[in-house]
Design an enzyme around this catalytic site. Structure first.
Site, short mmCIF file in Angstrom:
data_model
loop_
_atom_site.label_atom_id
_atom_site.label_comp_id
_atom_site.label_asym_id
_atom_site.label_seq_id
_atom_site.Cartn_x
_atom_site.Cartn_y
_atom_site.Cartn_z
N HIS A 136 0.83 -1.21 0.00
CA HIS A 136 0.00 0.00 0.00
C HIS A 136 0.87 1.26 0.00
O HIS A 136 0.63 2.19 -0.78
CB HIS A 136 -0.90 -0.05 1.24
N GLU A 137 1.88 1.30 0.86
CA GLU A 137 2.71 2.50 0.95
C GLU A 137 3.60 2.68 -0.28
O GLU A 137 3.84 3.81 -0.71
CB GLU A 137 3.56 2.45 2.23
N HIS A 144 1.49 4.40 -2.85
CA HIS A 144 1.48 5.85 -2.62
C HIS A 144 2.75 6.47 -3.19
O HIS A 144 2.71 7.50 -3.87
CB HIS A 144 1.41 6.15 -1.12
N HIS A 174 -5.84 7.23 -2.29
CA HIS A 174 -6.79 6.17 -1.95
C HIS A 174 -7.95 6.11 -2.95
O HIS A 174 -8.40 7.14 -3.45
CB HIS A 174 -7.33 6.38 -0.53
N TYR A 201 -9.93 2.28 1.45
CA TYR A 201 -10.13 2.26 2.90
C TYR A 201 -10.95 1.03 3.30
O TYR A 201 -11.77 0.53 2.54
CB TYR A 201 -10.93 3.49 3.34
#
Length: 264
Positions: A157-158, A161, A167, A216
């Protein structure tokens, strides 16, 4: 040797401009992964958007920088010495998933003195990253706290980014697919559910993805354990208990990242 890697999300920024944004987490930011035993995300030289996206502080004001791609899809990295070999292997596994699924189009390489900017993977306070290539020179931090953030899906996930994506539920068409239950959101955290305008984003011509690794959880920032995000479509309702809980990239994640980085 570090393998090449890549990943994806549906929403990406168009250029590298600074814009003042509405109030963010003024101090520490709660983690968005539902993990226990973590310090709240914190960085001395940044503030946070959407819980885990770091933004540079500019002239004392909070601003977001529209993300810039890593040239040629090549991301130099270095590890803080605090990580054990086993922990490094978990993080490398996330990078390898990105590289494998993008056919080596996005590559993570060891940082050398020839790289003006690189990702410094370190055990900071919480799990967070800047968005895209945010620095002009020197290290660009990506925090994976030990041991709470050293999980494959969190690192994945990071890294996404860091590749330039935010998101999934911040897409400008979000409200066609989910309903935000504002009454269940922790007081002062509603800004984490803002959507971006169509002029600020590029959805890459691809559909909303309930299964994105960048979505999310349904109970993100919940004050009472009840859902803060409720799918409203027939397809979405089947994802409610699984949103934000995946351990790998979705097919659309891969497709979107490949399209953003012009991969074959």
């Amino acid at each position: 040797m570090l393998h090449c890697v890549k990943l994806v999300l549906c929403l990406t920024f168009l250029s590298c401009e600074a814009h003042v944004i509405r109030s963010k987490d003024s101090a520490d930011a709660s983690n968005v992964f539902g993990l226990t035993g973590l310090a709240k995300n914190n960085a001395t030289d940044a503030t946070f958007m959407q819980g885990d996206i770091a933004m540079p502080k500019q002239d004392g004001r909070t601003a977001f920088i529209r993300s810039s791609k890593w040239p040629d899809g090549t991301v130099p990295v270095e590890f803080d010495s605090s990580y054990s070999t086993a922990q490094k292997n978990i993080i490398i596994g996330a990078m390898s998933e990105i590289t494998k699924n993008t056919n080596n189009c996005i590559r993570f390489v060891w940082r050398t003195t020839n790289h003006p900017v690189w990702l410094r993977i370190f055990p900071g306070q919480g799990c967070w990253s800047y968005m895209g290539k945010a620095m002009q020179k020197g290290p660009q931090d990506l925090s994976l706290q030990i041991p709470g953030c050293v999980h494959h899906q969190v690192a994945l996930h990071e890294f996404i980014h860091a590749l330039g994506f935010v998101h999934e539920q911040t897409r400008p068409d979000r409200d066609q697919y989910v309903r935000i239950q504002t009454q269940n959101i922790v007081s002062g955290q509603d800004h984490n559910f803002d959507v971006f305008s169509r002029t600020d984003t590029n959805m890459l011509g691809l559909p909303y993805d309930f299964g994105s690794i960048m979505h999310y959880r349904s109970d993100a920032f919940s004050s009472n354990g009840r859902p803060t995000i409720v799918p409203t479509t027939s397809v979405g309702k089947s994802w409610e208990s699984r949103m934000g809980r995946g351990e790998k990239m979705s097919a659309l994640d891969i497709q979107k990242l490949k399209k953003y980085y012009s991969c074959s």
